[in-house]
Design a protein around this motif. Structure first.
Motif, PDB file in Angstrom:
ATOM      1  N   GLU A  76      -7.622   3.132  -1.972  1.00 48.32           N
ATOM      2  CA  GLU A  76      -8.742   4.036  -1.193  1.00 48.32           C
ATOM      3  C   GLU A  76      -9.558   4.983  -2.124  1.00 48.32           C
ATOM      4  N   THR A  77      -9.136   5.355  -2.887  1.00 47.71           N
ATOM      5  CA  THR A  77     -10.062   6.439  -3.785  1.00 47.71           C
ATOM      6  C   THR A  77     -10.324   6.023  -5.123  1.00 47.71           C
ATOM      7  N   PRO A  78     -11.270   6.437  -5.909  1.00 56.95           N
ATOM      8  CA  PRO A  78     -11.662   6.260  -7.151  1.00 56.95           C
ATOM      9  C   PRO A  78     -10.336   6.675  -8.214  1.00 56.95           C
ATOM     10  N   GLU A  79      -9.823   7.807  -7.918  1.00 58.14           N
ATOM     11  CA  GLU A  79      -8.383   8.097  -8.772  1.00 58.14           C
ATOM     12  C   GLU A  79      -7.485   7.057  -8.451  1.00 58.14           C
ATOM     13  N   GLN A  80      -7.149   6.614  -7.401  1.00 63.12           N
ATOM     14  CA  GLN A  80      -6.074   5.523  -7.359  1.00 63.12           C
ATOM     15  C   GLN A  80      -6.732   4.425  -8.225  1.00 63.12           C
ATOM     16  N   GLN A  81      -7.775   3.848  -8.190  1.00 53.57           N
ATOM     17  CA  GLN A  81      -8.404   2.771  -8.839  1.00 53.57           C
ATOM     18  C   GLN A  81      -8.308   2.881 -10.200  1.00 53.57           C
ATOM     19  N   ALA A  82      -8.578   4.314 -10.839  1.00 52.50           N
ATOM     20  CA  ALA A  82      -8.609   4.451 -11.998  1.00 52.50           C
ATOM     21  C   ALA A  82      -7.123   4.516 -12.743  1.00 52.50           C
ATOM     22  N   THR A  83      -6.270   5.043 -11.731  1.00 52.42           N
ATOM     23  CA  THR A  83      -4.802   5.003 -12.415  1.00 52.42           C
ATOM     24  C   THR A  83      -4.180   3.635 -12.301  1.00 52.42           C
ATOM     25  N   ASP A 117       1.389 -12.814 -11.634  1.00 54.74           N
ATOM     26  CA  ASP A 117       0.118 -12.017 -11.411  1.00 54.74           C
ATOM     27  C   ASP A 117       0.470 -10.960 -10.370  1.00 54.74           C
ATOM     28  N   THR A 118      -0.385  -9.826 -10.469  1.00 55.52           N
ATOM     29  CA  THR A 118      -0.058  -8.844  -9.444  1.00 55.52           C
ATOM     30  C   THR A 118      -1.418  -8.181  -8.975  1.00 55.52           C
ATOM     31  N   LEU A 119      -1.438  -7.798  -7.723  1.00 57.57           N
ATOM     32  CA  LEU A 119      -2.634  -7.198  -7.040  1.00 57.57           C
ATOM     33  C   LEU A 119      -2.142  -5.973  -6.184  1.00 57.57           C
ATOM     34  N   ALA A 120      -2.822  -4.870  -6.259  1.00 53.11           N
ATOM     35  CA  ALA A 120      -2.514  -3.578  -5.646  1.00 53.11           C
ATOM     36  C   ALA A 120      -3.144  -3.411  -4.278  1.00 53.11           C
ATOM     37  N   GLU A 121      -2.453  -3.420  -3.221  1.00 55.06           N
ATOM     38  CA  GLU A 121      -3.275  -3.311  -1.958  1.00 55.06           C
ATOM     39  C   GLU A 121      -3.691  -1.685  -1.436  1.00 55.06           C
ATOM     40  N   GLY A 122      -4.259  -1.590  -0.664  1.00 52.56           N
ATOM     41  CA  GLY A 122      -4.409  -0.244  -0.083  1.00 52.56           C
ATOM     42  C   GLY A 122      -5.033   0.805  -1.123  1.00 52.56           C
ATOM     43  N   ARG A 180       0.864  -1.202  -0.148  1.00 50.25           N
ATOM     44  CA  ARG A 180       0.049  -0.052   0.125  1.00 50.25           C
ATOM     45  C   ARG A 180       0.658   1.165   0.109  1.00 50.25           C
ATOM     46  N   SER A 181       1.958   1.277   0.411  1.00 51.39           N
ATOM     47  CA  SER A 181       2.977   2.417   0.559  1.00 51.39           C
ATOM     48  C   SER A 181       3.310   2.913  -0.934  1.00 51.39           C
ATOM     49  N   PHE A 182       3.224   1.820  -1.947  1.00 50.06           N
ATOM     50  CA  PHE A 182       3.435   2.384  -3.536  1.00 50.06           C
ATOM     51  C   PHE A 182       2.308   2.891  -4.028  1.00 50.06           C
ATOM     52  N   VAL A 183       0.821   2.454  -3.387  1.00 49.53           N
ATOM     53  CA  VAL A 183      -0.244   2.827  -4.112  1.00 49.53           C
ATOM     54  C   VAL A 183      -0.569   4.257  -3.436  1.00 49.53           C
ATOM     55  N   SER A 184      -0.352   4.749  -2.103  1.00 49.70           N
ATOM     56  CA  SER A 184      -0.719   5.753  -1.803  1.00 49.70           C
ATOM     57  C   SER A 184      -0.241   6.951  -2.456  1.00 49.70           C
ATOM     58  N   MET A 210      -2.680   1.549 -15.771  1.00 49.98           N
ATOM     59  CA  MET A 210      -1.442   1.058 -15.938  1.00 49.98           C
ATOM     60  C   MET A 210      -1.536  -0.596 -16.139  1.00 49.98           C
ATOM     61  N   GLY A 211      -2.632  -1.154 -16.172  1.00 45.26           N
ATOM     62  CA  GLY A 211      -2.606  -2.538 -16.364  1.00 45.26           C
ATOM     63  C   GLY A 211      -2.443  -3.402 -15.198  1.00 45.26           C
ATOM     64  N   CYS A 212      -2.706  -3.059 -13.884  1.00 53.33           N
ATOM     65  CA  CYS A 212      -2.576  -3.523 -12.535  1.00 53.33           C
ATOM     66  C   CYS A 212      -3.995  -4.524 -12.668  1.00 53.33           C
ATOM     67  N   PRO A 213      -3.955  -5.904 -12.710  1.00 54.24           N
ATOM     68  CA  PRO A 213      -5.229  -6.744 -12.966  1.00 54.24           C
ATOM     69  C   PRO A 213      -6.052  -6.831 -11.647  1.00 54.24           C
ATOM     70  N   HIS A 214      -5.476  -6.743 -10.503  1.00 51.06           N
ATOM     71  CA  HIS A 214      -6.492  -7.216  -9.438  1.00 51.06           C
ATOM     72  C   HIS A 214      -5.994  -5.885  -8.532  1.00 51.06           C
ATOM     73  N   LEU A 215      -7.192  -5.417  -7.625  1.00 48.68           N
ATOM     74  CA  LEU A 215      -7.331  -4.374  -6.735  1.00 48.68           C
ATOM     75  C   LEU A 215      -7.729  -4.842  -5.317  1.00 48.68           C
ATOM     76  N   GLN A 216      -7.318  -4.106  -4.083  1.00 48.59           N
ATOM     77  CA  GLN A 216      -7.818  -4.590  -2.882  1.00 48.59           C
ATOM     78  C   GLN A 216      -7.628  -3.207  -1.981  1.00 48.59           C
ATOM     79  N   GLY A 217      -8.654  -2.924  -1.276  1.00 49.74           N
ATOM     80  CA  GLY A 217      -8.535  -1.933  -0.411  1.00 49.74           C
ATOM     81  C   GLY A 217      -9.918  -1.218   0.164  1.00 49.74           C
ATOM     82  N   TYR A 218      -9.752  -0.438   0.942  1.00 49.55           N
ATOM     83  CA  TYR A 218     -11.036   0.333   1.517  1.00 49.55           C
ATOM     84  C   TYR A 218     -11.835   0.934   0.449  1.00 49.55           C
TER      85      TYR A 218
END
Length: 515
Positions: A461-468, A454-459, A425-429, A472-480
């Motif tokens: 927290e916002t629609p903007e992070q999800q869209a970015t 495969d990859t998954l981004a943790e943390g 999550r420190s790289f996603v913030s 960028m091609g990150c296939p899986h997402l997880q977070g608040y």
């Protein structure tokens, strides 16, 4: 280092150490004789009588400390009672001279996992070298003592000004000294250290035992925060430590009563929005304190030696959840379950886990075994490698958790046969606004693609992070920003309420069984 000082001694510190070695009780009679011969009777009287008496009184505590520190010169850790005596003597000196002091408790992390296993003699040799380095960051009069196998206590000599800036300057220098790699027998180890601080002004009472207990308390809180964390003792910390103790004696009953069970945090496909799985996260449903997160009780679990029992309970509850999701018609491809080092060091782990899935008729590829980067540094541990190889061969998936925060190399990732890396999550913030963060994540995604991982981004927290991340091609997402961890009972309404799952209620119930 924050204050820009070199780890080498300054000229002032060299002079201070040189002066400290002079036996002034021999020098003063000589100076007094010279004063008498030149007729300076008043000066001679002061030099002959008054100053030696002052030095004798002032030196008693120092000599007591030196005698106690002789125990440490042998390379063995000092007993707690001896350290308390040293702090008490320093406090006595401070009271007499209107000075102040501080106690710092450093805990060395990484001796047991860095670059292979180390036996007790190797760890002692590394600790000896680290203490020598730490000593160079101190003044000659400061006391540095080893406590236990990987703890270090530093007591500042009586000082006019002991504020937080002064203490942090010392901490910064010590941590910088510890961070340098240590070479031993052709191998290199990098370690870090967290620190707990208690100055005389912060201490609950003015005694060596109180200051040491307060520094210990702050150090334990710091260890929860990760490598190089530093915490200063405050009054509310004591309550937290007392709660920890209370929980530690309730662990056995809580596990036996089923109070500790998993909550589930959803993971989604970034492009389609479909449910890609869950991660099982332990929660303690405490009868008095409410629902406790892992950070509040995992240390107590492992201290009690019940880490493997907790893992077994979480896995069992996860398999039961998969059965119920299947029965309800909710498609859950995979659930991530965290496996601790305690579990992985059990030679019968793989056999027991495979039996559990056979018993529940669940396909192994629906369980992702999540391990931390530090586990990959134990690639010389035959038991761990045997377990992971057996589980991988049986069809289980392998996720590398918190990727980017440890020291896992590409070679380690390839050797362990990791199926997916979870970007910390420190790289996603701030990834939507920080080009540097995007560059780092892009590099991780590129590495994973080249390795076929495969990859998954943790943390997230916002629609903007999800869209970015999606762009960028990150296939899986997880977070608040997608969903918080929830009890099993809430997962079914959550899944059925999602637009992507609106037609699930019309589907025919899916049969259980292996994929």
């Amino acid at each position: 280092m924050s204050d820009g000082r070199s780890l080498k001694l300054t000229t002032r510190e060299r002079l201070s150490r040189w002066i400290a070695r002079i036996d002034w009780l021999l020098v003063f009679p000589i100076a007094a004789a010279a004063a008498w011969s030149f007729g300076e009777n008043a000066v001679a009287m002061v030099l002959t009588v008054v100053l030696p008496i002052c030095l004798l009184l002032d030196g008693r505590g120092s000599r007591r400390r030196e005698n106690l520190l002789m125990e440490f010169a042998s390379g063995q850790p000092l007993a707690r009672t001896s350290i308390q005596k040293i702090v008490d003597d320093v406090l006595e000196d401070c009271a007499r001279r209107q000075r102040s002091t501080a106690v710092m408790h450093f805990q060395i992390d990484g001796l047991h996992v860095a670059d292979g296993d180390w036996d007790a003699d190797s760890q002692d040799a590394i600790m000896d070298r680290l203490i020598q380095r730490m000593s160079t960051a101190l003044r000659g009069q400061d006391a540095i003592m080893r406590t236990g196998s990987d703890g270090v206590i530093i007591v500042l000599a009586p000082t006019r000004r002991v504020d937080l800036d002064t203490i942090m300057n010392v901490v910064d220098r010590v941590q910088s000294a510890v961070a340098e790699p240590v070479s031993l027998d052709g191998r290199t180890v990098r370690v870090s250290c967290c620190a707990g601080i208690c100055s005389e002004a912060m201490s609950p009472s003015r005694s060596g035992s109180a200051m040491l207990a307060a520094a210990d308390c702050a150090m334990r809180i710091a260890r929860r925060q990760g490598d190089d964390a530093v915490r200063v003792f405050t009054a509310d910390m004591q309550a937290r430590v007392e709660t920890d103790h209370r929980l530690s004696i309730q662990i056995d009953d809580a596990l036996d009563a089923g109070q500790i069970r998993p909550w589930f945090q959803p993971q989604i496909d970034a492009r389609s929005g479909k449910l890609a799985g869950f991660e099982a996260l332990a929660r303690w449903h405490h009868p008095d304190l409410g629902v406790l997160a892992p950070g509040q009780f995992l240390a107590s679990i492992h201290a009690a030696g019940r880490g493997a029992d907790l893992g077994d309970q979480v896995l069992k509850a996860t398999l039961e959840a998969l059965i119920e999701w299947d029965r309800t018609g909710i498609e859950v491809p995979c659930v991530g379950v965290n496996f601790s080092l305690d579990q992985l060091m059990d030679p019968r782990l793989a056999e027991r886990v495979i039996w559990q899935l056979d018993r529940h008729d669940i396909a192994p590829n629906r369980i992702a075994i999540e391990i931390l980067e530090t586990v990959t540094l134990r690639d010389g541990d035959e038991t761990i490698m045997r377990n992971l190889r057996a589980l991988r061969d049986a069809g289980f998936r392998l996720d590398l958790d918190d990727f980017g925060t440890g020291a896992a190399s590409i070679a380690h990732i390839a050797r362990f046969g990791v199926h997916r890396i979870k970007i910390d999550r420190s790289f996603v913030s701030g990834i939507d606004s920080d080009p540097a963060q995007r560059e780092i994540v892009a590099a991780i995604l590129g590495l994973a693609e080249r390795l076929g991982i495969d990859t998954l981004a943790e943390g997230v927290e916002t629609p903007e992070q999800q869209a970015t991340l999606t762009a960028m091609g990150c296939p899986h997402l997880q977070g608040y920003g997608i969903a918080r961890p929830m009890p099993f009972a809430d997962t079914i309404p959550w899944a059925l309420s999602r637009p992507i799952a609106a037609d699930l209620s019309l589907r025919t119930m899916q049969p259980r069984g292996r994929a």
